[in-house]
Enzyme design. Structure first.
Site, PDB file in Angstrom:
ATOM      1  N   ASP A  46      45.168  29.471 -44.767  1.00  0.00           N
ATOM      2  CA  ASP A  46      46.267  30.381 -44.494  1.00  0.00           C
ATOM      3  C   ASP A  46      46.153  31.588 -45.415  1.00  0.00           C
ATOM      4  O   ASP A  46      46.341  31.471 -46.632  1.00  0.00           O
ATOM      5  CB  ASP A  46      47.607  29.653 -44.716  1.00  0.00           C
ATOM      6  CG  ASP A  46      48.787  30.543 -44.372  1.00  0.00           C
ATOM      7  OD1 ASP A  46      49.183  30.553 -43.194  1.00  0.00           O
ATOM      8  OD2 ASP A  46      49.300  31.241 -45.266  1.00  0.00           O
ATOM      9  N   TYR A  51      47.540  39.312 -48.932  1.00  0.00           N
ATOM     10  CA  TYR A  51      47.009  38.487 -50.026  1.00  0.00           C
ATOM     11  C   TYR A  51      45.738  39.079 -50.660  1.00  0.00           C
ATOM     12  O   TYR A  51      45.301  38.614 -51.716  1.00  0.00           O
ATOM     13  CB  TYR A  51      46.703  37.050 -49.556  1.00  0.00           C
ATOM     14  CG  TYR A  51      47.881  36.278 -49.022  1.00  0.00           C
ATOM     15  CD1 TYR A  51      49.182  36.767 -49.099  1.00  0.00           C
ATOM     16  CD2 TYR A  51      47.697  35.034 -48.412  1.00  0.00           C
ATOM     17  CE1 TYR A  51      50.260  36.055 -48.586  1.00  0.00           C
ATOM     18  CE2 TYR A  51      48.768  34.314 -47.911  1.00  0.00           C
ATOM     19  CZ  TYR A  51      50.045  34.828 -47.989  1.00  0.00           C
ATOM     20  OH  TYR A  51      51.091  34.112 -47.474  1.00  0.00           O
ATOM     21  N   LYS A  76      48.072  37.319 -41.225  1.00  0.00           N
ATOM     22  CA  LYS A  76      49.413  37.844 -40.928  1.00  0.00           C
ATOM     23  C   LYS A  76      49.439  39.364 -41.023  1.00  0.00           C
ATOM     24  O   LYS A  76      48.758  39.943 -41.877  1.00  0.00           O
ATOM     25  CB  LYS A  76      50.438  37.268 -41.920  1.00  0.00           C
ATOM     26  CG  LYS A  76      50.300  35.779 -42.152  1.00  0.00           C
ATOM     27  CD  LYS A  76      51.370  35.191 -43.034  1.00  0.00           C
ATOM     28  CE  LYS A  76      51.038  33.758 -43.413  1.00  0.00           C
ATOM     29  NZ  LYS A  76      50.183  33.626 -44.626  1.00  0.00           N
ATOM     30  N   HIS A 107      54.341  38.776 -40.435  1.00  0.00           N
ATOM     31  CA  HIS A 107      54.630  38.159 -41.734  1.00  0.00           C
ATOM     32  C   HIS A 107      56.134  38.064 -42.027  1.00  0.00           C
ATOM     33  O   HIS A 107      56.618  37.038 -42.522  1.00  0.00           O
ATOM     34  CB  HIS A 107      53.920  38.976 -42.834  1.00  0.00           C
ATOM     35  CG  HIS A 107      53.563  38.191 -44.050  1.00  0.00           C
ATOM     36  ND1 HIS A 107      52.404  38.385 -44.747  1.00  0.00           N
ATOM     37  CD2 HIS A 107      54.224  37.218 -44.715  1.00  0.00           C
ATOM     38  CE1 HIS A 107      52.368  37.556 -45.788  1.00  0.00           C
ATOM     39  NE2 HIS A 107      53.460  36.844 -45.786  1.00  0.00           N
TER      40      HIS A 107
HETATM   41  N1  LIG Z   1      54.688  33.443 -44.836  1.00  0.00           N
HETATM   42  C1  LIG Z   1      55.132  33.710 -46.063  1.00  0.00           C
HETATM   43  O1  LIG Z   1      55.960  34.611 -46.272  1.00  0.00           O
HETATM   44  C2  LIG Z   1      54.617  32.923 -47.220  1.00  0.00           C
HETATM   45  C3  LIG Z   1      55.203  33.072 -48.479  1.00  0.00           C
HETATM   46  C4  LIG Z   1      54.714  32.311 -49.536  1.00  0.00           C
HETATM   47  C5  LIG Z   1      53.670  31.435 -49.321  1.00  0.00           C
HETATM   48  N2  LIG Z   1      53.092  31.335 -48.069  1.00  0.00           N
HETATM   49  C6  LIG Z   1      51.932  30.425 -47.820  1.00  0.00           C
HETATM   50  O2  LIG Z   1      52.244  29.123 -48.262  1.00  0.00           O
HETATM   51  C7  LIG Z   1      51.275  28.701 -49.227  1.00  0.00           C
HETATM   52  C8  LIG Z   1      51.877  27.742 -50.223  1.00  0.00           C
HETATM   53  O3  LIG Z   1      53.055  28.273 -50.819  1.00  0.00           O
HETATM   54  P1  LIG Z   1      53.215  28.625 -52.363  1.00  0.00           P
HETATM   55  O4  LIG Z   1      51.886  28.908 -52.934  1.00  0.00           O
HETATM   56  O5  LIG Z   1      54.237  29.665 -52.471  1.00  0.00           O
HETATM   57  O6  LIG Z   1      53.849  27.325 -52.984  1.00  0.00           O
HETATM   58  P2  LIG Z   1      53.478  25.759 -53.120  1.00  0.00           P
HETATM   59  O7  LIG Z   1      52.244  25.446 -52.354  1.00  0.00           O
HETATM   60  O8  LIG Z   1      54.706  25.009 -52.869  1.00  0.00           O
HETATM   61  O9  LIG Z   1      53.196  25.612 -54.650  1.00  0.00           O
HETATM   62  C9  LIG Z   1      52.078  26.126 -55.290  1.00  0.00           C
HETATM   63  C10 LIG Z   1      52.313  25.873 -56.783  1.00  0.00           C
HETATM   64  O10 LIG Z   1      52.327  24.450 -57.014  1.00  0.00           O
HETATM   65  C11 LIG Z   1      51.303  24.121 -57.939  1.00  0.00           C
HETATM   66  N3  LIG Z   1      50.646  22.895 -57.449  1.00  0.00           N
HETATM   67  C12 LIG Z   1      49.780  22.770 -56.415  1.00  0.00           C
HETATM   68  N4  LIG Z   1      49.389  21.501 -56.263  1.00  0.00           N
HETATM   69  C13 LIG Z   1      50.021  20.786 -57.228  1.00  0.00           C
HETATM   70  C14 LIG Z   1      50.007  19.429 -57.588  1.00  0.00           C
HETATM   71  N5  LIG Z   1      49.273  18.537 -56.950  1.00  0.00           N
HETATM   72  N6  LIG Z   1      50.800  19.030 -58.630  1.00  0.00           N
HETATM   73  C15 LIG Z   1      51.567  19.926 -59.307  1.00  0.00           C
HETATM   74  N7  LIG Z   1      51.619  21.237 -59.012  1.00  0.00           N
HETATM   75  C16 LIG Z   1      50.837  21.664 -57.976  1.00  0.00           C
HETATM   76  C17 LIG Z   1      50.338  25.296 -57.965  1.00  0.00           C
HETATM   77  O11 LIG Z   1      49.802  25.468 -59.249  1.00  0.00           O
HETATM   78  P3  LIG Z   1      48.203  25.642 -59.491  1.00  0.00           P
HETATM   79  O12 LIG Z   1      47.697  26.696 -58.539  1.00  0.00           O
HETATM   80  O13 LIG Z   1      48.168  26.063 -60.922  1.00  0.00           O
HETATM   81  O14 LIG Z   1      47.608  24.301 -59.240  1.00  0.00           O
HETATM   82  C18 LIG Z   1      51.266  26.473 -57.629  1.00  0.00           C
HETATM   83  O15 LIG Z   1      51.903  26.950 -58.792  1.00  0.00           O
HETATM   84  C19 LIG Z   1      50.798  30.019 -49.832  1.00  0.00           C
HETATM   85  O16 LIG Z   1      49.596  29.915 -50.532  1.00  0.00           O
HETATM   86  C20 LIG Z   1      50.703  30.875 -48.597  1.00  0.00           C
HETATM   87  O17 LIG Z   1      49.523  30.560 -47.859  1.00  0.00           O
HETATM   88  C21 LIG Z   1      53.566  32.057 -47.028  1.00  0.00           C
END
Ligand SMILES: NC(=O)c1ccc[n+]([C@@H]2O[C@H](COP(=O)([O-])OP(=O)(O)OC[C@H]3O[C@@H](n4cnc5c(N)ncnc54)[C@H](OP(=O)(O)O)[C@@H]3O)[C@@H](O)[C@H]2O)c1
Length: 272
Positions: A46, A51, A76, A107
């Site tokens: 994704d 990004y 997106k 997006h």
């Molecule tokens: N459409 C939108 O508007 C939108 C907005 C935001 C995000 N997204 C998408 O959703 C994806 C995921 O969302 P997100 O990155 O915001 O949040 P998330 O996946 O809920 O959380 C990522 C965070 O959790 C940590 N983490 C990952 N695996 C872990 C584990 N096993 N144990 C403990 N901590 C862990 C990561 O740290 P480390 O990296 O240090 O491991 C990072 O700080 C994004 O990458 C993006 O592709 C879309």
């Protein structure tokens, strides 16, 4: 090697239900991370124009030697390109080095700009031209979804929204079910914060799985598509090792009950 189970989208197309999110992954980290993820069995990535890592993702996918049909790429359209989807998509495809996207999303709805319905029509045309397989939206509120359906008769195949244990968006998900829209949960781990909830810790201790694995399993069993982000190889492996156990219904209900309407990111009505 385990590959993620497929999820059937409302248009009949298949998407790996668990993937890797690439927000806040730097261009330099992307190549290393995507190679490591592919080795672990990840096949769904994704990304977004915003990004700034499409080119690095595309390069890593090409270097892998995998056939195009063996991986799934979502990108997106960013907020400043509403009404300009043909050019925005063309630029994403060029950066990625692909001739089509598996899934392309608007997006954010950007209601102040008020061009999302026109942009949706552009995505439909691009899909009909074969440049995108499936089309969807992200961060759309009920009124935005209803307007797309009433103006074009076609619902997006997915709405990608913030959704995690303390923010379950029950009413929005109910509307998705009504309109035939699949739910993609972004921020699936609540950026790690939700993993400290005592309910999740208790289930983790009892099942011998990590809190992240418990949360990911909850999403999968609630029929959501997810792509947790991590830059750590051990966590990449941890987050993908979720296909050999199941949570029981009582555990799913207990996690549902953690909802506190705790939105972490900006409200879609205010993002323009
Ligand atoms: N459409 C939108 O508007 C939108 C907005 C935001 C995000 N997204 C998408 O959703 C994806 C995921 O969302 P997100 O990155 O915001 O949040 P998330 O996946 O809920 O959380 C990522 C965070 O959790 C940590 N983490 C990952 N695996 C872990 C584990 N096993 N144990 C403990 N901590 C862990 C990561 O740290 P480390 O990296 O240090 O491991 C990072 O700080 C994004 O990458 C993006 O592709 C879309």
């Amino acid at each position: 090697m385990t590959i993620s189970p497929s999820f059937t989208l409302p248009d009949g197309r298949l998407i790996p239900q668990l993937g890797l999110g690439l927000w806040r992954v730097t261009a330099e980290e992307t190549t290393r991370l995507v190679h490591a993820a592919l080795e672990l069995g990840y096949r769904h990535f994704d990304t977004a124009a915003f990004y700034d890592n499409e080119a690095d993702l595309g390069r890593a996918l090409r270097e892998s030697g995998l056939a195009r049909e063996d991986y799934y790429v979502t990108s997106k359209l960013w907020n400043d390109r509403h009404g300009d989807a043909p050019a925005a998509l063309g630029e994403s495809l060029e950066r990625l080095g692909l001739d089509h996207l598996d899934l392309y999303l608007i997006h954010w709805p950007c209601p102040a700009t008020n061009r999302y319905a026109e942009t949706w029509q552009q995505l439909r045309d691009l899909r009909d031209e074969g440049l995108i397989t499936s089309i969807g939206v992200s961060n759309f509120q009920p009124e935005h979804l209803r307007r797309l359906v009433s103006e074009t008769g076609e619902a997006p195949v997915v709405n990608q929204v913030e959704l995690h244990p303390t923010f379950t968006q029950r009413d929005l998900v109910r509307l998705h079910d009504e309109l035939g829209i699949a739910t993609q949960a972004w921020r699936p781990l609540g950026r790690g914060a939700d993993l400290a909830a005592p309910t999740i810790r208790e289930i983790s201790a009892r099942t011998g799985r990590t809190p992240a694995q418990v949360a990911i399993r909850w999403h999968l069993q609630r029929d959501r598509i997810v792509f947790p982000k991590t830059v750590h190889t051990e966590r990449l492996a941890e987050n993908f090792a979720v296909f050999d156990f199941e949570l029981d219904e009582d555990d799913l209900i207990a996690i549902d009950a953690l909802n506190a309407d705790d939105r972490q990111a900006g409200h879609p009505d205010e993002m323009n």
